[in-house]
Design a protein around this motif. Structure first.
Motif, short mmCIF file in Angstrom:
data_model
loop_
_atom_site.label_atom_id
_atom_site.label_comp_id
_atom_site.label_asym_id
_atom_site.label_seq_id
_atom_site.Cartn_x
_atom_site.Cartn_y
_atom_site.Cartn_z
N ASP B 53 -32.96 5.71 -44.81
CA ASP B 53 -32.31 5.17 -46.00
C ASP B 53 -30.79 5.15 -45.88
N ARG B 54 -30.28 5.49 -44.70
CA ARG B 54 -28.83 5.59 -44.61
C ARG B 54 -28.38 5.28 -43.20
N MET B 55 -27.22 4.63 -43.10
CA MET B 55 -26.64 4.34 -41.79
C MET B 55 -25.79 5.53 -41.35
N PHE B 56 -26.16 6.10 -40.21
CA PHE B 56 -25.35 7.17 -39.64
C PHE B 56 -24.44 6.59 -38.56
N VAL B 57 -23.19 6.99 -38.59
CA VAL B 57 -22.22 6.45 -37.66
C VAL B 57 -21.76 7.56 -36.72
N GLY B 58 -22.29 7.56 -35.51
CA GLY B 58 -21.92 8.59 -34.53
C GLY B 58 -20.66 8.17 -33.79
N PHE B 59 -19.55 8.22 -34.50
CA PHE B 59 -18.31 7.65 -33.96
C PHE B 59 -17.84 8.34 -32.67
N GLU B 60 -18.31 9.55 -32.44
CA GLU B 60 -17.81 10.30 -31.28
C GLU B 60 -18.13 9.60 -29.97
N GLY B 61 -19.22 8.83 -29.97
CA GLY B 61 -19.62 8.19 -28.72
C GLY B 61 -19.16 6.75 -28.60
N CYS B 62 -18.23 6.35 -29.46
CA CYS B 62 -17.82 4.94 -29.54
C CYS B 62 -16.96 4.54 -28.34
N HIS B 63 -17.25 3.38 -27.78
CA HIS B 63 -16.45 2.86 -26.67
C HIS B 63 -15.27 2.01 -27.15
N GLU B 64 -15.16 1.85 -28.46
CA GLU B 64 -14.05 1.09 -29.05
C GLU B 64 -14.04 -0.36 -28.57
N CYS B 65 -15.23 -0.93 -28.39
CA CYS B 65 -15.27 -2.30 -27.88
C CYS B 65 -14.99 -3.31 -28.99
N GLY B 66 -15.38 -2.99 -30.21
CA GLY B 66 -15.11 -3.90 -31.32
C GLY B 66 -16.28 -4.79 -31.70
N SER B 67 -17.38 -4.70 -30.97
CA SER B 67 -18.52 -5.57 -31.25
C SER B 67 -19.03 -5.43 -32.67
N CYS B 68 -19.06 -4.22 -33.17
CA CYS B 68 -19.65 -4.00 -34.49
C CYS B 68 -18.81 -4.69 -35.57
N ARG B 69 -17.50 -4.63 -35.39
CA ARG B 69 -16.62 -5.25 -36.38
C ARG B 69 -16.84 -6.75 -36.41
N ILE B 70 -16.94 -7.33 -35.20
CA ILE B 70 -17.10 -8.78 -35.11
C ILE B 70 -18.53 -9.20 -35.40
N GLY B 71 -19.48 -8.37 -34.99
CA GLY B 71 -20.88 -8.76 -35.08
C GLY B 71 -21.56 -8.47 -36.40
N CYS B 72 -20.95 -7.62 -37.23
CA CYS B 72 -21.59 -7.31 -38.52
C CYS B 72 -21.60 -8.57 -39.38
N PRO B 73 -22.79 -9.02 -39.78
CA PRO B 73 -22.86 -10.28 -40.53
C PRO B 73 -22.21 -10.16 -41.91
N PHE B 74 -21.96 -8.97 -42.38
CA PHE B 74 -21.41 -8.82 -43.73
C PHE B 74 -19.98 -8.27 -43.72
N ASP B 75 -19.37 -8.27 -42.55
CA ASP B 75 -18.02 -7.74 -42.43
C ASP B 75 -17.92 -6.37 -43.14
N ASN B 76 -18.91 -5.55 -42.86
CA ASN B 76 -19.07 -4.33 -43.63
C ASN B 76 -18.61 -3.08 -42.86
N ILE B 77 -17.92 -3.30 -41.74
CA ILE B 77 -17.48 -2.15 -40.97
C ILE B 77 -15.96 -2.13 -40.92
N LYS B 78 -15.41 -1.05 -41.44
CA LYS B 78 -13.97 -0.87 -41.36
C LYS B 78 -13.69 -0.24 -40.00
N TRP B 79 -12.93 -0.94 -39.21
CA TRP B 79 -12.78 -0.59 -37.79
C TRP B 79 -11.32 -0.38 -37.46
N GLU B 80 -10.99 0.81 -37.00
CA GLU B 80 -9.62 1.07 -36.58
C GLU B 80 -9.66 1.71 -35.20
N TYR B 81 -8.53 1.78 -34.57
CA TYR B 81 -8.47 2.56 -33.34
C TYR B 81 -8.42 4.03 -33.73
N PRO B 82 -9.02 4.90 -32.91
CA PRO B 82 -8.87 6.33 -33.18
C PRO B 82 -7.40 6.70 -33.04
#
Lengths: 276, 93, 347, 431
Positions: B53-82
């Motif tokens: 029932d919930r989206m978990f975001v395991g940011f620790e393993g992120c490669h910072e590629c940016g795909s999620c920001r661009i690929g989210c169909p609802f522009d629902n990911i706030k994406w910054e550089y660490p």
């Protein structure tokens, strides 16, 4: 208030790998970083300087690339950094390390005078925590280890009060200055360095001393020669090769687990029974 | 040879910040508007995991590629550089 | 340095507020084995004010001799006084091996003494032995964040010193009535010449969460779902006298504070026992706990990667097994206590 | 008042470092800001460094740069499930000075390159994120970093912040990229003994091979895979447009795993040990995705400007060339004493007039063509494989009949006209 912080460059042990064939450190696997406890030492020195004025100097023994660790300290806010770097220092254990640092400190004391020496609680590669007290003994000033808070500094009476972490609590201890503190992580949070510090550090070149720049050095007390301890064999600790799975119904699983936990019987205090 | 993604992720050095640089803007959007949850598929590090029932975001393993920001169909990911110096640290290629 | 002059195994007997600390007795257990191998006496060093009476307890735990300095100036631990006292004893009586507990004060003292008498010291050892042929002390310890074990030798200096982690060595069963020799010495320092002074000692049983030093950790992952699940984990931790750990997800769910978090963005821990409940085993968690001595994993997913690093695993519903485990453990301890009490009654 | 520089370059990759190097070498006061722990810590590419554009910046760089192997052979593999059609060019002149291109490990190379810029007088600070450009009266006058007291000023800010290009987007130079404008690529560096590399790829100690792989490697999605030989490791990776990844619901790391275990690939990497896993986006929008490149006091270079030729797998060379061009433009503007959009605009015209503009224009339709017409990847590569199989299987069938059968197989799915159309379209896209 002139403060000296002794620092060390260490491999990042969080990600280090051991070469399984030689059982030695695979240096390429772990980048060299400023020992995290030392960063807290520098931060504390910078904080004290803000209140009491003076200067923060860092001192490091290591190979030429340890300059990077000193530059990191400048980012945190140190004013100056000295690197003592010489092949004759190589292979030093804590006793020989404290001797080399002591010789450099003697020279620095002559130069500017030092009111306080700070060290990290220990270096994360060796985990010994022995160098700080060793230096203090050599200089002849009191070591106050495991410090979690500087309570008070009174420059007029040359006294300071600190909080030392001890088992299940802390103690407040007062000391004459100069003294030497080894600091725990709790003492402060290392701030994200301001941009002007970054610019200064990028331009900063530490002062490098060799053995020949120090005075009255007994070469026999340096490096491998001056180190009473040597490393014998090394081996990897027994790691799990996958869990032994405990089957059966929950009841059986639980009682089996308890059995295994009790292999560590010494860990569990019997409630209410105070040890003699 | 690293076969699973977990094994691959073990090869990478991460110097994590304590604060996430990725944020689901509106969890309701994931729950109600997005049946496919593409991010849980295309993210190369499986940062996004849908747990019932919930989206978990395991940011620790992120490669910072940016795909999620661009690929989210609802522009629902706030994406910054660490924070500077944090996040993934590549050692090789 | 004539190594032959140095004989005997010494243990620093730490006392706090006039009571013996466990680690000293544990070291007597370990020291006894070394002394027997070397065929020498096992000696304790006991410093403090009004502590002389404690000496007899050390005989029951294996000491042959105890050097005591009983002086008001030693009432509280201070490096400058203790270093001087111990340094004088070492110079006078010349032990070959000297063990200290790796406690805050034990480590502080050992480091200062090593420089005072110019000898080698190995920190935080977990394994002790002697090479009889060379009459050499072999002190082994984890290094590089627990990634490797190393044996440290001190060939040409004496005494060979080590600090030893608490709760690693085992106390001997006390032998009531066993006696030994008390050797009293004095210290020549004057309070007015000292540079340090202990103002206050505060001990509280409920200290802040300190995962990095915890010996037992019970850790919760997102498999515990909610507050109720977390309570259940806390209850188990309570019975085990363990510190509660958590994965980041659990912290993020607001079930506990960040100071409980184990892993890349939290604490790196090396307890002797780590119980992972409902933790899947993502790398960011595992790097923070993989060097624990014994890892027990409970998870309902048989493919959870946590089982790769665990020593014992059960595939089970946490909500079923954790309360059961809590009960079973309570029972086991209680039985043990009763058995022990029963035993005493028979003597 | 914070310090002021002539130029602030954001991002110490090939583009940013080239710009910083050139500007510093010509006496400008340059600040190079990198968000990673060191230059290269955040940077990924398949691993081919082109000689020409690098040499334009540092002549004879191969004598001291940390390179892996000079590439002497370029192979193309067209994969089907259990077969492949291959073609290659090998030339020993590529193994000699001045070389053609090299395999490199970026974390090492970028760090070295940035150090070179520092030697020229550029000031490098790491571990610092630029969060936005400081704009005054419509002119970019500096950058804001994520550090306390984090503002710093300059006459010109050069944005070399990579494919995500957050800063140019914030300035309104382009909209958020669309999933078909970027390719998601994952790769592994795998350790392999020198001897095994030399043996398996049929090269000498100091010779490298680059392999571009098409077809089954991307399951028919628009993209490619690659395999490059380093000194004692190999880089293997695969990528497709993000839109393709989403449409086909592919997990990138699984795609890589399938590639590694593909029967045609597996023997090449057998026994190799994984050292690192990396994921990154490649800007593949091409000519039509190039954003506004110049504003008052600001320029965009490298990946941030979508300067990648996806068809020829070129990017780092365009990054370097654009960085150099930007620096040269700044030097001219400095002489003019003003850094307005008008004075900086020659960077844009130079870029469009150079091989960058020309090559990207040449292939402006290629990606869209291949994406909109999946038959190229989904059908023709398998057909090629079957054609070869038919032709070379000795089974007593006359060769004339075989040719006929092959022709029929090509036209069976799409008809003669369809094939002709496909051929024409492909030719037009890459002509």
């Amino acid at each position: 208030m002139n403060i000296l912080v002794c620092i060390k460059q260490v491999p990042d042990t969080k990600i280090i790998k051991i070469n399984p064939k030689t059982n030695t450190l695979d240096r390429s696997s772990a980048p060299a970083i400023l020992n995290p406890y030392d960063a807290h030492g520098v931060q504390e020195a910078v904080r004290l300087r803000k209140i009491h004025g003076g200067k923060v100097t860092v001192l490091c023994m290591g190979p030429p690339m340890a300059r990077e660790a000193i530059k990191k300290c400048v980012e945190i806010g140190a004013d100056e950094g000295y690197l003592i770097s010489d092949r004759r220092f190589a292979g030093a254990d804590t006793l020989a390390t404290s001797y080399a640092l002591y010789k450099a400190i003697q020279k620095l004391m002559k130069q500017d005078g030092i009111d306080l020496v700070l060290c990290g609680k220990h270096a994360i590669d060796g985990d010994t925590g022995q160098t700080g007290p060793g230096i203090a003994r050599r200089i002849g000033i009191p070591p106050l280890t495991n410090v979690i808070k500087v309570e008070e500094v009174d420059l007029d009476s040359q006294q300071m009060k600190v909080r030392r972490k001890i088992e299940k609590g802390y103690e407040i201890i007062q000391s004459k200055l100069p003294c030497l503190l080894t600091v725990e992580k709790e003492i402060n949070t290392v701030a994200y360095s301001p941009l002007p510090n970054m610019l200064r550090a990028a331009r900063y070149e530490p002062i490098v001393w060799t053995v020949d720049d120090l005075e009255d050095v007994d070469i026999k007390q340096l490096g491998l020669k001056g180190s009473p301890t040597i490393v014998g064999k090394m081996w990897p600790p027994a790691k799990s090769e996958g869990a032994k799975m405990i089957d059966g119904d929950v009841k059986k699983q639980a009682s089996e687990l308890v059995k295994h936990m009790l292999e560590k019987r010494e860990l569990f205090e019997v409630k209410g029974g105070e040890q003699a | 040879m690293a076969k699973t993604l977990e094994e691959k992720q073990y090869l990478v050095r991460f110097n994590c910040d304590t604060k996430s640089h990725l944020e689901v803007r509106d969890h309701d959007v994931c729950a109600t508007k997005c049946p496919d949850k593409d991010c849980t598929i295309f993210c190369p590090a499986d940062v996004y995991k849908w747990e019932g029932d919930r989206m978990f975001v395991g940011f620790e393993g992120c490669h910072e590629c940016g795909s999620c920001r661009i690929g989210c169909p609802f522009d629902n990911i706030k994406w910054e550089y660490p924070k500077g110096g944090h996040g993934i640290v590549f050692r090789l290629a | 340095m004539n190594l032959e002059e140095y004989r005997g195994v010494w243990v620093f007997i730490e006392q706090r507020e006039g009571k013996l600390v466990d680690v000293g007795l544990e070291l007597l257990g370990a020291g006894r084995a070394l002394a027997d191998k070397l065929e020498v006496d096992l000696c304790g060093v006991l410093l403090g004010s009004n502590v002389k009476d404690l000496a007899k307890d050390t005989f029951e735990y294996g000491a042959d001799k105890v050097y005591v300095i009983d002086d008001p100036i030693l009432e509280q631990y201070r490096t400058e006084t203790y270093m001087k006292a111990v340094g004088d004893l070492v110079r006078k009586y010349k032990p070959e091996i000297f063990l200290y507990g790796a406690t805050a004060n034990g480590k502080d003292l050992a480091s200062a003494v090593a420089t005072e008498v110019m000898t080698g010291l190995t920190a935080d050892t977990t394994l002790l032995d002697v090479n009889l042929e060379k009459r050499l002390f072999e002190a082994s310890r984890p290094a590089f964040g627990g990634n490797i074990m190393a044996t440290i030798l001190c060939k040409k200096h004496r005494p060979q010193m080590a600090t030893v982690r608490p709760k690693v060595m085992k106390k001997l069963d006390p032998q009531p009535g066993r006696v030994g020799e008390v050797i009293e010495e004095s210290i020549s320092l004057k309070e007015e010449n000292l540079k340090t002074k202990v103002i206050e000692i505060v001990r509280s049983a409920k200290a802040a969460v300190n995962l990095e030093e915890a010996e037992i950790i019970v850790s919760a992952g997102k498999g515990i779902k909610d507050e109720k699940g977390f309570k259940m984990v806390e209850q188990l931790a309570d019975v085990l006298n363990a510190t509660v750990g958590a994965s980041r997800d659990v912290v993020e769910m607001g079930l506990c504070g960040h100071d409980h978090q184990v892993g890349q963005t939290g604490a790196t821990v090396t307890p002797k026992l780590y119980i992972a409940i409902g933790i899947s085993g993502a790398v960011q968690h595992v790097v923070g706990m993989q060097n624990s001595e014994m890892i027990i994993a409970i998870n309902n997913d048989p493919d959870a990667t946590i089982f790769n690093v665990a020593h014992f695993g059960v595939v089970a519903d946490a909500f079923e097994i954790v309360p059961l485990l809590t009960e079973e453990f309570k029972k086991a301890l209680k039985n043990e206590v009763e058995a022990e009490e029963g035993g005493v009654a028979h003597v | 008042m914070s310090e002021k520089f002539d130029v602030i370059v954001v991002g110490a990759g090939p583009a940013g470092t080239s710009c910083a190097y050139t500007a510093a070498k010509n006496g400008l006061k340059v600040l190079l800001i990198e968000r990673g722990e060191f230059p290269g810590a955040k940077n990924v590419m398949g691993g081919i460094l082109y000689r020409k554009q690098m040499e334009d910046i540092i002549p004879e760089f191969w004598k001291e740069a940390p390179l892996e192997r000079p590439v002497v052979e370029q192979r193309f593999w067209f994969l089907d499930k259990e077969s492949m059609v291959t073609t290659s060019y090998k030339g020993l002149e590529w193994g000699k000075e001045p070389f053609n291109n090299f395999t490199v490990l970026r974390a090492k190379f970028d760090k070295w390159f940035a150090d070179k810029a520092v030697e020229q007088g550029a000031l490098l600070i790491n571990e610092t994120v630029v969060t936005e450009c400081i704009v005054e009266d419509g002119k970019v006058v500096g950058v804001r970093t994520d550090r306390p007291d984090g503002d710093v000023y300059a006459d010109v800010v050069v944005l070399a912040d990579g494919v995500n290009s957050l800063l140019a987007k914030k300035l309104g130079f382009h909209k958020e990229w669309k999933p078909n404008e970027v390719a998601l690529t994952v790769m592994e560096v795998m350790k392999m003994p020198k001897g095994s590399i030399n043996e398996r790829f049929n090269v000498e100690e100091n010779q490298g091979v680059s392999v571009e792989i098409f077809g089954d490697a991307t399951k028919g999605a628009l993209g490619t895979a690659f395999l490059y030989t380093n000194k004692d490791s190999i880089n293997i990776g695969v990528g497709t447009t993000l839109s393709g990844m989403i449409k086909k619901k592919m997990k990138p790391h699984q795609l890589l795993e399938d590639l590694k275990t593909h029967p045609m690939i597996k023997p090449y990497i057998e026994g190799a040990e994984s050292l690192e896993y990396l994921a990154h986006l490649i800007p593949e929008g091409g000519y039509d995705s190039i954003p506004k490149l110049v504003g008052d006091g600001v320029m965009v270079i490298g990946d941030a400007a979508q300067l990648v030729n996806a068809i020829h797998r070129e990017g780092s060379n365009m990054a370097m060339a654009s960085g150099k061009m930007a620096a040269e433009t700044i030097l001219k503007a400095k002489d003019l004493g003003e850094f307005s959009e008008r004075n900086l605009d020659s960077y844009r015209t130079d870029l469009y007039d150079s091989f960058i503009g020309k090559d990207l224009k040449k292939y402006r339709d290629a990606a869209h063509t291949f994406e909109e017409h999946p038959q190229y990847f989904e059908q023709y590569v398998p057909l090629m494989n079957r054609a070869m199989n038919t032709m070379f299987t000795v089974d007593g069938t006359p060769k004339w009949d075989k040719q006929k059968k092959i022709m029929n197989s090509f036209t069976a799915g799409r008809g003669k006209l369809g094939v002709a159309k496909d051929l024409y379209r492909a030719w037009k896209a890459v002509k």
